[in-house]
Design a protein around this motif. Structure first.
Motif: not given
Length: 74
Positions: A65-73
């Motif tokens: 989820d930390w990686r995904c958070r970066k992807r979605v801003g």
């Protein structure tokens, strides 16, 4: 109101999953939604999420989820 509901339904059903990459992107978006909307800080904090199962099966790494958070801003 009926027209708005029909339009929303049409938009939601207008996309078919094309391949595994597309499936993963859509799954990521669904799983990250509680975080995007400020309901929890981490995906695993949402008790109704299937993320717990995906993490247990090893489909997602623990820090997904930390990686995904970066992807979605976020």
């Amino acid at each position: 109101m009926e027209r708005a509901r029909h339009l929303a339904t049409s938009i939601l059903w207008a996309h078919l999953i094309r391949d595994e990459t597309d499936d993963r992107a859509h799954r990521d978006d669904v799983l990250i939604n509680p975080v995007k909307h400020g309901l929890v800080k981490r995906v695993v904090g949402w008790p109704y999420s299937t993320s717990h199962r995906w993490l247990k099966l090893g489909v997602y790494p623990a820090d997904w989820d930390w990686r995904c958070r970066k992807r979605v801003g976020l």
